[in-house]
Scaffold this active site. Structure first.
Site, PDB file in Angstrom:
ATOM      1  N   CYS D 103     -11.839  22.220 -19.008  1.00 35.42           N
ATOM      2  CA  CYS D 103     -11.916  23.193 -20.099  1.00 35.42           C
ATOM      3  C   CYS D 103     -11.154  22.725 -21.336  1.00 35.42           C
ATOM      4  O   CYS D 103     -11.280  23.341 -22.406  1.00 35.42           O
ATOM      5  CB  CYS D 103     -11.317  24.536 -19.683  1.00 35.42           C
ATOM      6  SG  CYS D 103     -11.930  25.196 -18.131  1.00 35.42           S
ATOM      7  N   HIS D 121     -10.484  31.431 -20.279  1.00 31.94           N
ATOM      8  CA  HIS D 121     -11.817  31.173 -19.725  1.00 31.94           C
ATOM      9  C   HIS D 121     -11.932  31.886 -18.383  1.00 31.94           C
ATOM     10  O   HIS D 121     -11.122  31.670 -17.494  1.00 31.94           O
ATOM     11  CB  HIS D 121     -12.013  29.666 -19.541  1.00 31.94           C
ATOM     12  CG  HIS D 121     -13.254  29.316 -18.798  1.00 31.94           C
ATOM     13  ND1 HIS D 121     -14.475  29.902 -19.060  1.00 31.94           N
ATOM     14  CD2 HIS D 121     -13.482  28.442 -17.780  1.00 31.94           C
ATOM     15  CE1 HIS D 121     -15.388  29.404 -18.251  1.00 31.94           C
ATOM     16  NE2 HIS D 121     -14.814  28.519 -17.460  1.00 31.94           N
ATOM     17  N   HIS D 123     -14.641  33.402 -15.117  1.00 33.56           N
ATOM     18  CA  HIS D 123     -15.939  33.396 -14.430  1.00 33.56           C
ATOM     19  C   HIS D 123     -16.347  34.820 -14.082  1.00 33.56           C
ATOM     20  O   HIS D 123     -17.090  35.040 -13.123  1.00 33.56           O
ATOM     21  CB  HIS D 123     -15.851  32.561 -13.148  1.00 33.56           C
ATOM     22  CG  HIS D 123     -15.827  31.077 -13.378  1.00 33.56           C
ATOM     23  ND1 HIS D 123     -16.007  30.159 -12.369  1.00 33.56           N
ATOM     24  CD2 HIS D 123     -15.649  30.346 -14.504  1.00 33.56           C
ATOM     25  CE1 HIS D 123     -15.934  28.932 -12.860  1.00 33.56           C
ATOM     26  NE2 HIS D 123     -15.713  29.012 -14.148  1.00 33.56           N
ATOM     27  N   GLU D 148     -16.538  53.007 -28.104  1.00 33.44           N
ATOM     28  CA  GLU D 148     -15.207  52.973 -28.695  1.00 33.44           C
ATOM     29  C   GLU D 148     -14.481  51.645 -28.473  1.00 33.44           C
ATOM     30  O   GLU D 148     -13.768  51.154 -29.348  1.00 33.44           O
ATOM     31  CB  GLU D 148     -14.359  54.118 -28.122  1.00 33.44           C
ATOM     32  CG  GLU D 148     -12.927  54.173 -28.619  1.00 33.44           C
ATOM     33  CD  GLU D 148     -12.806  54.649 -30.067  1.00 33.44           C
ATOM     34  OE1 GLU D 148     -13.826  55.088 -30.642  1.00 33.44           O
ATOM     35  OE2 GLU D 148     -11.691  54.568 -30.625  1.00 33.44           O
ATOM     36  N   HIS D 205     -22.308  31.182 -16.022  1.00 34.74           N
ATOM     37  CA  HIS D 205     -21.026  30.512 -15.858  1.00 34.74           C
ATOM     38  C   HIS D 205     -19.849  31.467 -16.134  1.00 34.74           C
ATOM     39  O   HIS D 205     -19.026  31.708 -15.252  1.00 34.74           O
ATOM     40  CB  HIS D 205     -21.006  29.313 -16.821  1.00 34.74           C
ATOM     41  CG  HIS D 205     -19.743  28.509 -16.806  1.00 34.74           C
ATOM     42  ND1 HIS D 205     -19.705  27.187 -17.169  1.00 34.74           N
ATOM     43  CD2 HIS D 205     -18.465  28.840 -16.511  1.00 34.74           C
ATOM     44  CE1 HIS D 205     -18.458  26.731 -17.067  1.00 34.74           C
ATOM     45  NE2 HIS D 205     -17.686  27.713 -16.670  1.00 34.74           N
TER      46      HIS D 205
END
Lengths: 250, 250, 250, 250
Positions: D103, D121, D123, D148, D205
């Site tokens: 990443c 990040h 999943h 909202e 992903h």
């Protein structure tokens, strides 16, 4: 005493086998894992279990214990090399007030046939629902592809590296039996038919997942449960489990 | 004082009945169980409850308490043998600021008619949804079979061993009443009609589950909730609760 | 200092107002409640909030804080009697690095119009989904009956006792506005139209729930969320929210 | 040693970069965040990750670690200004037993192109399900409005203030690639096409979410996950994600 640590002793029920100040000792790890699994809904109501192998020694959660309350003193230990006849299993160390788990021969199969270091058995509802959905089409194989989480699985027994995003993860399903020990034969058959699988689903029951290490068995069990939950939600939303996206979509 | 431990005392509100350093003492176990049940969504908003019997003494969670915040000091204690007239219930020990639970006569029914050691009452949404689904077909019996988790239940009152995988688990449903105490008669009728059941569902309300020990009551409550959640998800996916798989499927 | 405890002080930002060793002090309770609400998914991503009134003093969670990390030092305090003009709100005590919550006038409405001791605002998804389902039939009133959990609500403002099992719980829905403070007028209108309600749903936004005490506000918020989740699941299963079961069904 | 704190040191693997008694130090915050994310189901089975930038220094969770067990010692550190060639990334500090996360270039894109202070990040299954639902209509843009929780997002890069209730939140979707590093180009393209977005969904992903601070990245990630879960439930109930309610409904 200290010098005997982790060595089978001849007397005193071998309690030294399950006493260690090391948080990574199997007798400490199994209760910690089981607490986590209870929270995940994998070992509800004494269901499920876990076992760790350290060289020749196998550490096992007992039968019928409340998994979130388990303690190192509850752990069974046996020597893998001494298990000639599965009907005459000899434990190096037994807890005073429990019975051995019926899962034992299935854990041993993962250790002996796949050289696993850890094997986890859950009653996860997502696993059970997937087997029920597959039953409606008389299928004994769960297949899913093109989901990133698939990369959480190794390529297979004695192979290097992990599955790729476009690979299809295949998990065989075996039929449940009234007595858990009787699953052993069909589990081993599934291992032979799918030599690279790290897990076998048991219809209307749950799953057995293993790995070379505790880390791998546990993270593969998590990734599988993620995929089963995703698969059930996909089914509710009318989305197929298999697709062909080896090219850019848009 | 120490010598009077767990003996009903004549004075001082008998606080010694709920003070113990033993984590397994009912006055310590009930709050611990209730904290766990709150996390599971079983006793939301002061709903539900739990009671433990130790020989002749019955320990009860009070009415209207936030279950995850309950303390041993909140516990009621009564002597089972002294409950001649349910309308004139006498408590050996009462907390200073609560009211007795309306569940009390239902817990007592499990203790006296089934010799239970613990009885748990939950408002689990899965239990309520199952009773609602059964209502649409005017059924007062939940039935499920061929699911491994069924093995988490005993065969029944004064019987040895547990249900098998192919056995059908049957849980009777009684209709709810405006006042919880008024459920007692129909709960006892359900116990008579299904003498081997360890639980009774209450339509649009929840469930009462018991067992010979705290361990059995709690793990049976967990296994039932697992099955109710599974049953609701099966219904969403169009899967039947009953099937005939006493032979190998594939 | 000790003698000034809980009295507004003239200097030093009045930090004594939010410092107390008593776990039941509002400045300690609000963070504890907010941690619990975060776990329940009610105050995700700084959404939602909570306020407690102690006589004339009002304690408020600030705007934009991560609710599970909130500390007593983050709390605002104002005197209810001094809030003549809502546009010129004066805080007795302000945290150094936050902004006041836009929920403040809505909390104050519950305190002044309903004499509430605590008001809770959540963004619970179950609440939002219920308002969305009602929107499809242009309804501004959530109604459910014949569910035991309804008994978790008081009969209404200045009334004794709780709703019964067969009573219909009615929660009004108001339309959302771009600025939360602008909800005040319609919230007060809903309070006038439904004087016995302890909660007002805000379409596509969440809910405000109050009670005479922290205990009542919190358990009513839990019971409501239970009912909203149940209502959404009932909708998925085709089960109606209202029914007529004042007689025995079977 | 103390004077070198947070300064890259020439020797000893620069362990001083990840040792701090300050709970807000990135090397302490990343494990704390990851524990929380594991509980939320965002980083199951070693998936997902998090990175914090402090001026020129970037702190990164390693690849393949069990996120709920992560420790400060597991953290990588690199200097942003020294990352000329992404293929020859130089780490100021590396943990002894892990590999860098794939990443990394995606986190760096958020830091360099958007001046982010933190990038997360996940999943999350809700994110994945949303991308699958969008795929069925060949869409690469998630859009939702009139909820909202949308107000939990900033208006965009170098803009003041947050989105309003009636604004439409738009999150672009990029297609997944076999190797995570290969997502970098399309992530940067999505950033260019939607310069105000704080997140990019990755089909099948998960999602990348960032913010100027840890607080903003984390609360935006929470708000997005809330909206994705809501969107999936809305779909199950037949409710549209977009609506036109800039006027009062009832």
């Amino acid at each position: 005493m200290a010098s005997q640590k982790d060595q089978p002793g001849p007397t005193d029920n071998n309690d030294h086998l399950i006493k260690s100040a090391d948080s990574q000792h199997p007798a400490n790890l199994i209760p910690e894992l089981c607490r986590k699994f209870w929270t995940l809904g994998w070992v509800t109501g004494t269901g499920g279990g876990a076992s760790i192998r350290n060289d020749d020694l196998v550490y096992l959660a007992p039968s019928g214990v409340q998994k979130e309350l388990m303690k190192p003193e509850d752990i069974y230990v046996l020597a893998l090399s001494q298990q000639v006849d599965p009907k005459q299993r000899i434990y190096l160390r037994s807890p005073p007030s429990f019975k051995p788990s019926q899962c034992t021969p299935l854990f041993i199969a993962a250790f002996t046939k796949r050289n696993a270091g850890c094997c986890i058995h859950t009653h996860s509802q997502w696993a059970v629902l997937v087997t029920l959905l597959l039953e409606t089409v008389q299928s004994d194989l769960f297949e899913i592809n093109n989901i990133e989480q698939i990369k959480g699985f190794g390529k297979g027994f004695q192979k290097q590296g992990n599955l790729g995003y476009h690979d299809t993860l295949k998990i065989p399903v075996i039929e449940n039996t009234p007595h858990e020990e009787d699953l052993t034969e069909s589990l081993e058959e599934a291992m032979n038919k799918y030599p690279d699988t790290y897990a076998v689903l048991v219809r209307r029951h749950g799953i057995y997942v293993w790995g070379e290490t505790v880390h791998k068995a546990k993270t593969q069990a998590e990734s599988l449960d993620y995929l089963f939950q995703l698969a059930v939600e996909m089914r509710k939303l009318g989305l197929p489990w298999l697709s062909d996206f080896s090219f850019a979509l848009l």
